[in-house]
Design an enzyme around this catalytic site. Structure first.
Site, PDB file in Angstrom:
ATOM      1  N   SER A 102      -2.659   0.765   6.318  1.00  0.00           N
ATOM      2  CA  SER A 102      -3.147   0.681   7.698  1.00  0.00           C
ATOM      3  C   SER A 102      -2.063   1.023   8.704  1.00  0.00           C
ATOM      4  CB  SER A 102      -3.689  -0.729   7.965  1.00  0.00           C
ATOM      5  OG  SER A 102      -4.113  -0.858   9.299  1.00  0.00           O
ATOM      6  N   ASN A 103      -0.851   0.476   8.517  1.00  0.00           N
ATOM      7  CA  ASN A 103       0.200   0.713   9.517  1.00  0.00           C
ATOM      8  C   ASN A 103       0.645   2.170   9.519  1.00  0.00           C
ATOM      9  OD1 ASN A 103       3.203   0.919   8.311  1.00  0.00           O
ATOM     10  ND2 ASN A 103       2.010  -0.417   6.985  1.00  0.00           N
TER      11      ASN A 103
ATOM     12  N   SER B 196       5.675   0.328   4.283  1.00  0.00           N
ATOM     13  CA  SER B 196       5.689   0.122   2.831  1.00  0.00           C
ATOM     14  C   SER B 196       6.282   1.321   2.088  1.00  0.00           C
ATOM     15  CB  SER B 196       4.263  -0.143   2.331  1.00  0.00           C
ATOM     16  OG  SER B 196       3.358   0.845   2.791  1.00  0.00           O
TER      17      SER B 196
ATOM     18  N   CYS C 299       2.837  -7.736  13.662  1.00  0.00           N
ATOM     19  CA  CYS C 299       4.186  -8.066  13.223  1.00  0.00           C
ATOM     20  C   CYS C 299       5.242  -7.209  13.916  1.00  0.00           C
ATOM     21  CB  CYS C 299       4.290  -7.953  11.696  1.00  0.00           C
ATOM     22  SG  CYS C 299       4.631  -6.305  11.067  1.00  0.00           S
TER      23      CYS C 299
ATOM     24  N   HIS D 238       0.818  -1.205   0.000  1.00  0.00           N
ATOM     25  CA  HIS D 238       0.000   0.000   0.000  1.00  0.00           C
ATOM     26  C   HIS D 238       0.859   1.265   0.000  1.00  0.00           C
ATOM     27  CE1 HIS D 238      -3.741  -2.284   1.681  1.00  0.00           C
ATOM     28  NE2 HIS D 238      -3.646  -2.340   0.365  1.00  0.00           N
TER      29      HIS D 238
ATOM     30  N   HIS E 120     -10.253  -4.569   4.636  1.00  0.00           N
ATOM     31  CA  HIS E 120      -8.807  -4.549   4.401  1.00  0.00           C
ATOM     32  C   HIS E 120      -8.409  -5.865   3.737  1.00  0.00           C
ATOM     33  CE1 HIS E 120      -4.466  -4.623   5.190  1.00  0.00           C
ATOM     34  NE2 HIS E 120      -4.551  -3.312   5.350  1.00  0.00           N
TER      35      HIS E 120
ATOM     36  N   THR F 148      -2.192  -7.993  11.044  1.00  0.00           N
ATOM     37  CA  THR F 148      -0.812  -7.768  11.493  1.00  0.00           C
ATOM     38  C   THR F 148      -0.430  -6.300  11.617  1.00  0.00           C
ATOM     39  OG1 THR F 148       0.097  -7.827   9.246  1.00  0.00           O
ATOM     40  CG2 THR F 148      -0.059  -9.926  10.423  1.00  0.00           C
TER      41      THR F 148
ATOM     42  N   GLU G 198      -5.872  -7.797   3.869  1.00  0.00           N
ATOM     43  CA  GLU G 198      -5.353  -8.849   4.734  1.00  0.00           C
ATOM     44  C   GLU G 198      -6.493  -9.551   5.466  1.00  0.00           C
ATOM     45  OE1 GLU G 198      -2.767  -9.383   8.788  1.00  0.00           O
ATOM     46  OE2 GLU G 198      -2.201  -7.719   7.460  1.00  0.00           O
TER      47      GLU G 198
ATOM     48  N   HIS H 101      -0.332  -8.705   1.148  1.00  0.00           N
ATOM     49  CA  HIS H 101      -1.400  -8.775   2.152  1.00  0.00           C
ATOM     50  C   HIS H 101      -2.078 -10.134   2.208  1.00  0.00           C
ATOM     51  CE1 HIS H 101      -1.065  -4.515   0.779  1.00  0.00           C
ATOM     52  NE2 HIS H 101      -0.900  -4.366   2.073  1.00  0.00           N
TER      53      HIS H 101
END
Length: 331
Positions: A229-230, A273, A200, A47, A130, A170, A132, A80
Protein backbone atom coordinates in the site's frame (compact mmCIF):
# COMPACT_ATOMS: atom_id res chain seq x y z
CA UNK A 1 16.85 12.51 -26.37
CA UNK A 2 19.93 14.26 -27.69
CA UNK A 3 23.43 13.42 -26.56
CA UNK A 4 23.76 16.90 -25.09
CA UNK A 5 20.74 16.50 -22.82
CA UNK A 6 21.73 16.57 -19.15
CA UNK A 7 20.77 13.37 -17.41
CA UNK A 8 20.54 13.07 -13.64
CA UNK A 9 18.91 11.07 -10.88
CA UNK A 10 17.26 12.54 -7.79
CA UNK A 11 17.44 9.90 -5.07
CA UNK A 12 14.95 10.36 -2.25
CA UNK A 13 16.00 10.11 1.39
CA UNK A 14 14.57 8.59 3.46
CA UNK A 15 13.46 5.60 1.44
CA UNK A 16 13.26 1.84 1.85
CA UNK A 17 13.10 -0.14 5.07
CA UNK A 18 11.31 1.41 8.01
CA UNK A 19 11.88 0.27 11.59
CA UNK A 20 8.82 -1.98 11.62
CA UNK A 21 9.82 -3.79 8.43
CA UNK A 22 13.43 -4.15 9.56
CA UNK A 23 12.20 -5.67 12.84
CA UNK A 24 9.87 -8.10 11.06
CA UNK A 25 12.46 -9.35 8.58
CA UNK A 26 15.12 -9.76 11.29
CA UNK A 27 12.54 -11.64 13.38
CA UNK A 28 12.17 -14.31 10.69
CA UNK A 29 15.92 -14.52 10.15
CA UNK A 30 16.67 -14.80 13.88
CA UNK A 31 13.91 -17.38 14.35
CA UNK A 32 15.40 -19.53 11.59
CA UNK A 33 18.82 -19.27 13.24
CA UNK A 34 17.45 -19.97 16.72
CA UNK A 35 14.98 -22.77 16.04
CA UNK A 36 15.93 -24.05 12.56
CA UNK A 37 13.64 -24.53 9.60
CA UNK A 38 10.87 -24.74 8.85
CA UNK A 39 9.47 -21.57 10.38
CA UNK A 40 5.93 -20.79 9.25
CA UNK A 41 4.89 -17.21 8.53
CA UNK A 42 1.20 -16.28 8.32
CA UNK A 43 0.79 -14.04 5.24
CA UNK A 44 3.76 -12.22 3.71
CA UNK A 45 5.96 -10.96 6.54
CA UNK A 46 6.10 -7.64 4.62
CA UNK A 47 4.68 -6.80 1.22
CA UNK A 48 7.75 -7.29 -0.94
CA UNK A 49 8.33 -10.07 -3.46
CA UNK A 50 12.13 -10.12 -3.13
CA UNK A 51 12.06 -10.26 0.68
CA UNK A 52 9.59 -13.15 0.67
CA UNK A 53 11.59 -15.09 -1.92
CA UNK A 54 14.83 -14.54 0.03
CA UNK A 55 13.31 -15.78 3.29
CA UNK A 56 11.78 -18.79 1.55
CA UNK A 57 15.25 -19.80 0.39
CA UNK A 58 16.40 -19.67 4.02
CA UNK A 59 13.63 -22.00 5.16
CA UNK A 60 10.57 -19.85 5.88
CA UNK A 61 7.21 -21.23 4.72
CA UNK A 62 4.52 -18.65 4.00
CA UNK A 63 0.88 -19.62 4.48
CA UNK A 64 -2.38 -17.73 4.13
CA UNK A 65 -4.17 -19.10 7.18
CA UNK A 66 -3.24 -20.42 10.60
CA UNK A 67 -4.93 -23.75 9.83
CA UNK A 68 -2.22 -24.46 7.26
CA UNK A 69 0.45 -24.59 9.98
CA UNK A 70 1.08 -28.09 11.40
CA UNK A 71 0.02 -28.47 15.02
CA UNK A 72 2.80 -27.65 17.46
CA UNK A 73 4.90 -25.79 14.87
CA UNK A 74 6.32 -22.25 15.12
CA UNK A 75 4.38 -19.48 13.38
CA UNK A 76 5.27 -15.81 12.96
CA UNK A 77 2.55 -13.20 12.49
CA UNK A 78 3.36 -10.56 9.88
CA UNK A 79 4.19 -6.89 10.40
CA UNK A 80 0.63 -5.92 9.37
CA UNK A 81 -0.94 -7.39 12.50
CA UNK A 82 -3.68 -9.93 13.11
CA UNK A 83 -7.08 -10.00 14.77
CA UNK A 84 -7.48 -11.55 18.24
CA UNK A 85 -9.22 -14.56 16.67
CA UNK A 86 -5.95 -15.47 14.92
CA UNK A 87 -4.16 -15.68 18.27
CA UNK A 88 -7.00 -17.90 19.50
CA UNK A 89 -6.66 -20.14 16.45
CA UNK A 90 -2.93 -20.46 17.04
CA UNK A 91 -3.48 -21.41 20.68
CA UNK A 92 -6.08 -23.97 19.63
CA UNK A 93 -3.49 -25.66 17.40
CA UNK A 94 -0.78 -25.52 20.09
CA UNK A 95 1.34 -23.30 17.87
CA UNK A 96 4.37 -21.49 19.26
CA UNK A 97 3.71 -17.99 17.97
CA UNK A 98 5.98 -14.99 17.51
CA UNK A 99 4.18 -11.70 16.92
CA UNK A 100 6.10 -9.47 14.47
CA UNK A 101 3.32 -6.87 14.24
CA UNK A 102 4.78 -3.39 13.76
CA UNK A 103 4.53 -1.50 17.09
CA UNK A 104 2.83 1.39 15.27
CA UNK A 105 0.10 -0.98 14.06
CA UNK A 106 -0.18 -2.36 17.58
CA UNK A 107 -0.77 1.22 18.75
CA UNK A 108 -3.79 1.48 16.45
CA UNK A 109 -5.09 -1.87 17.74
CA UNK A 110 -4.83 -0.60 21.32
CA UNK A 111 -6.67 2.60 20.36
CA UNK A 112 -9.44 0.49 18.81
CA UNK A 113 -9.68 -1.61 21.99
CA UNK A 114 -9.80 1.46 24.21
CA UNK A 115 -12.42 3.39 22.25
CA UNK A 116 -14.58 0.29 21.81
CA UNK A 117 -14.35 -0.26 25.56
CA UNK A 118 -15.59 3.32 26.05
CA UNK A 119 -18.56 2.50 23.78
CA UNK A 120 -17.49 4.64 20.82
CA UNK A 121 -18.25 3.78 17.23
CA UNK A 122 -14.94 3.76 15.34
CA UNK A 123 -14.59 5.02 11.77
CA UNK A 124 -11.53 3.24 10.36
CA UNK A 125 -10.08 4.91 7.28
CA UNK A 126 -8.44 2.24 5.14
CA UNK A 127 -8.68 -0.12 2.20
CA UNK A 128 -11.02 -3.08 2.37
CA UNK A 129 -9.21 -6.42 2.44
CA UNK A 130 -5.79 -5.02 3.39
CA UNK A 131 -4.25 -7.24 6.08
CA UNK A 132 -3.73 -4.34 8.47
CA UNK A 133 -7.37 -3.28 8.15
CA UNK A 134 -8.61 -6.85 8.66
CA UNK A 135 -6.52 -7.14 11.83
CA UNK A 136 -7.64 -3.80 13.26
CA UNK A 137 -11.31 -4.43 12.54
CA UNK A 138 -11.01 -7.75 14.33
CA UNK A 139 -10.30 -5.91 17.59
CA UNK A 140 -13.90 -4.64 17.76
CA UNK A 141 -15.92 -5.89 14.76
CA UNK A 142 -19.24 -4.69 16.16
CA UNK A 143 -17.95 -1.15 16.71
CA UNK A 144 -15.73 -0.46 13.67
CA UNK A 145 -17.00 0.92 10.35
CA UNK A 146 -14.63 0.90 7.38
CA UNK A 147 -14.33 4.15 5.41
CA UNK A 148 -12.47 3.67 2.12
CA UNK A 149 -12.62 7.34 1.11
CA UNK A 150 -14.87 10.42 1.10
CA UNK A 151 -17.35 8.60 -1.13
CA UNK A 152 -18.22 6.26 1.76
CA UNK A 153 -19.14 9.04 4.18
CA UNK A 154 -22.78 9.68 3.11
CA UNK A 155 -23.73 6.03 3.60
CA UNK A 156 -22.37 5.66 7.14
CA UNK A 157 -24.85 4.64 9.83
CA UNK A 158 -23.73 4.94 13.45
CA UNK A 159 -25.40 4.50 16.83
CA UNK A 160 -24.60 7.89 18.30
CA UNK A 161 -23.12 10.74 16.26
CA UNK A 162 -21.75 12.26 19.47
CA UNK A 163 -19.63 9.20 20.32
CA UNK A 164 -17.48 8.78 17.23
CA UNK A 165 -13.72 8.55 16.73
CA UNK A 166 -11.66 8.04 13.59
CA UNK A 167 -8.59 5.84 13.22
CA UNK A 168 -6.63 4.96 10.08
CA UNK A 169 -4.52 2.37 8.35
CA UNK A 170 -0.89 3.35 8.90
CA UNK A 171 0.25 3.19 5.25
CA UNK A 172 -2.19 5.56 3.56
CA UNK A 173 -1.49 8.80 1.75
CA UNK A 174 -1.42 11.61 4.31
CA UNK A 175 -3.25 14.06 2.02
CA UNK A 176 -5.85 11.49 0.98
CA UNK A 177 -6.55 10.52 4.58
CA UNK A 178 -7.08 14.10 5.67
CA UNK A 179 -9.49 14.61 2.77
CA UNK A 180 -11.55 11.75 4.19
CA UNK A 181 -11.24 13.13 7.72
CA UNK A 182 -12.50 16.53 6.51
CA UNK A 183 -15.53 14.85 4.89
CA UNK A 184 -16.21 12.92 8.10
CA UNK A 185 -15.97 16.04 10.26
CA UNK A 186 -18.32 17.91 7.95
CA UNK A 187 -20.95 15.23 8.48
CA UNK A 188 -20.10 14.50 12.13
CA UNK A 189 -18.91 17.80 13.72
CA UNK A 190 -18.20 16.20 17.12
CA UNK A 191 -15.97 13.47 15.63
CA UNK A 192 -13.02 12.74 17.92
CA UNK A 193 -9.50 12.43 16.50
CA UNK A 194 -7.04 9.81 17.79
CA UNK A 195 -4.54 10.97 20.43
CA UNK A 196 -1.75 10.90 17.82
CA UNK A 197 -1.49 10.54 14.06
CA UNK A 198 -2.04 6.94 13.02
CA UNK A 199 -0.22 7.28 9.71
CA UNK A 200 3.28 6.15 10.60
CA UNK A 201 6.37 8.34 10.57
CA UNK A 202 7.96 6.31 7.75
CA UNK A 203 4.94 6.61 5.48
CA UNK A 204 4.83 10.37 6.04
CA UNK A 205 8.58 10.82 5.56
CA UNK A 206 8.66 8.85 2.31
CA UNK A 207 5.72 10.82 0.93
CA UNK A 208 7.35 14.15 1.81
CA UNK A 209 10.57 12.96 0.13
CA UNK A 210 8.82 11.88 -3.06
CA UNK A 211 6.98 15.21 -3.20
CA UNK A 212 10.36 16.96 -3.26
CA UNK A 213 11.81 14.85 -6.06
CA UNK A 214 8.51 14.61 -7.93
CA UNK A 215 8.32 18.37 -8.31
CA UNK A 216 11.63 18.37 -10.24
CA UNK A 217 11.50 15.02 -12.04
CA UNK A 218 10.24 14.09 -15.48
CA UNK A 219 9.93 10.47 -14.39
CA UNK A 220 9.75 8.90 -10.93
CA UNK A 221 10.55 5.23 -10.41
CA UNK A 222 9.23 3.77 -7.17
CA UNK A 223 10.75 0.45 -6.18
CA UNK A 224 8.16 -1.72 -4.47
CA UNK A 225 5.58 -4.45 -4.90
CA UNK A 226 2.05 -3.93 -6.19
CA UNK A 227 0.50 -5.29 -2.98
CA UNK A 228 2.45 -2.76 -0.90
CA UNK A 229 0.00 0.00 0.00
CA UNK A 230 2.69 2.53 0.94
CA UNK A 231 4.60 1.89 -2.33
CA UNK A 232 1.48 2.35 -4.45
CA UNK A 233 0.78 5.61 -2.61
CA UNK A 234 4.27 6.90 -3.48
CA UNK A 235 3.47 6.65 -7.19
CA UNK A 236 0.27 8.63 -6.66
CA UNK A 237 2.03 11.27 -4.55
CA UNK A 238 4.80 11.67 -7.15
CA UNK A 239 2.26 12.38 -9.88
CA UNK A 240 0.36 14.81 -7.66
CA UNK A 241 3.64 16.60 -6.90
CA UNK A 242 4.21 17.34 -10.58
CA UNK A 243 6.10 14.37 -12.02
CA UNK A 244 5.18 13.88 -15.66
CA UNK A 245 5.25 10.11 -15.27
CA UNK A 246 5.71 7.60 -12.43
CA UNK A 247 5.91 3.82 -12.26
CA UNK A 248 6.14 1.07 -9.65
CA UNK A 249 8.64 -1.74 -10.25
CA UNK A 250 9.84 -4.69 -8.17
CA UNK A 251 13.14 -5.02 -10.04
CA UNK A 252 15.26 -2.96 -12.44
CA UNK A 253 14.51 -5.28 -15.35
CA UNK A 254 10.86 -4.21 -15.20
CA UNK A 255 11.76 -0.67 -16.29
CA UNK A 256 10.66 0.08 -19.84
CA UNK A 257 13.29 2.06 -21.77
CA UNK A 258 10.44 3.88 -23.52
CA UNK A 259 9.76 5.66 -20.22
CA UNK A 260 13.08 7.51 -20.68
CA UNK A 261 12.08 9.17 -23.93
CA UNK A 262 12.63 12.91 -23.48
CA UNK A 263 13.52 12.46 -19.81
CA UNK A 264 16.42 14.40 -18.33
CA UNK A 265 15.65 13.97 -14.61
CA UNK A 266 14.63 10.67 -13.03
CA UNK A 267 13.47 10.52 -9.44
CA UNK A 268 14.06 7.28 -7.56
CA UNK A 269 12.60 6.14 -4.25
CA UNK A 270 11.37 2.95 -2.62
CA UNK A 271 8.59 1.78 -0.36
CA UNK A 272 9.03 1.02 3.32
CA UNK A 273 9.33 -2.74 2.74
CA UNK A 274 12.08 -2.55 0.08
CA UNK A 275 15.71 -3.54 0.75
CA UNK A 276 18.36 -1.15 -0.58
CA UNK A 277 19.85 -3.78 -2.90
CA UNK A 278 16.82 -3.35 -5.19
CA UNK A 279 17.34 0.43 -5.34
CA UNK A 280 21.01 -0.17 -6.16
CA UNK A 281 19.91 -2.32 -9.07
CA UNK A 282 17.74 0.49 -10.45
CA UNK A 283 20.57 3.02 -10.09
CA UNK A 284 22.95 0.67 -11.95
CA UNK A 285 20.36 0.19 -14.71
CA UNK A 286 19.95 3.95 -15.08
CA UNK A 287 23.71 4.56 -15.00
CA UNK A 288 24.08 2.16 -17.90
CA UNK A 289 21.79 4.44 -19.89
CA UNK A 290 23.58 7.68 -19.14
CA UNK A 291 21.99 8.64 -15.82
CA UNK A 292 25.19 8.53 -13.77
CA UNK A 293 24.81 11.82 -11.90
CA UNK A 294 23.00 10.95 -8.66
CA UNK A 295 21.90 13.68 -6.24
CA UNK A 296 20.52 12.63 -2.85
CA UNK A 297 17.55 14.75 -1.78
CA UNK A 298 17.15 14.51 1.99
CA UNK A 299 13.90 15.62 3.61
CA UNK A 300 14.24 13.91 7.01
CA UNK A 301 16.58 11.71 9.02
CA UNK A 302 15.33 8.58 10.74
CA UNK A 303 16.82 6.95 13.82
CA UNK A 304 13.88 4.95 15.17
CA UNK A 305 14.50 1.29 16.03
CA UNK A 306 12.18 -1.30 17.51
CA UNK A 307 13.24 -4.21 19.70
CA UNK A 308 12.55 -7.76 18.55
CA UNK A 309 9.31 -9.50 19.64
CA UNK A 310 9.36 -10.48 23.31
CA UNK A 311 9.01 -14.20 22.56
CA UNK A 312 12.19 -14.19 20.50
CA UNK A 313 14.12 -11.90 22.88
CA UNK A 314 13.37 -14.24 25.76
CA UNK A 315 14.76 -17.29 23.98
CA UNK A 316 17.81 -15.46 22.66
CA UNK A 317 18.57 -14.34 26.22
CA UNK A 318 18.08 -17.90 27.46
CA UNK A 319 20.51 -19.21 24.87
CA UNK A 320 23.08 -16.56 25.79
CA UNK A 321 22.69 -17.56 29.44
CA UNK A 322 23.28 -21.19 28.54
CA UNK A 323 19.81 -22.50 29.41
CA UNK A 324 19.24 -23.43 25.79
CA UNK A 325 15.55 -22.63 25.16
CA UNK A 326 14.68 -24.50 21.96
CA UNK A 327 11.26 -23.17 21.01
CA UNK A 328 9.04 -20.25 21.97
CA UNK A 329 6.10 -21.00 24.20
CA UNK A 330 2.72 -21.73 22.66
CA UNK A 331 0.17 -18.93 22.27
Amino acid sequence: MTAETSRRVLLAAPRGYCAGVDRAVITVEKALEQYGSPIYVRKQIVHNKYVVQTLEKKGAIFVDETQEVPEGAIVIFSAHGVAPVVHEEAAGRSLASIDATCPLVTKVHKEAQRFAGEDYDILLIGHEGHEEVVGTMGEAPDRIHLVDGPQDVPGLRVRDENKLVWLSQTTLSVDETMETVDALKERFPTLVSPPSDDICYATQNRQVAVKQIGADADLVIVVGSKNSSNSVRLVEVALQAGARDAHLVDFADEIDEAWLEGVSTVGVTSGASVPEVLVDGVLEWLAGRGYEDVEIVTSARESIQFSLPKELRRDLRAEAAGTGAATPRTS
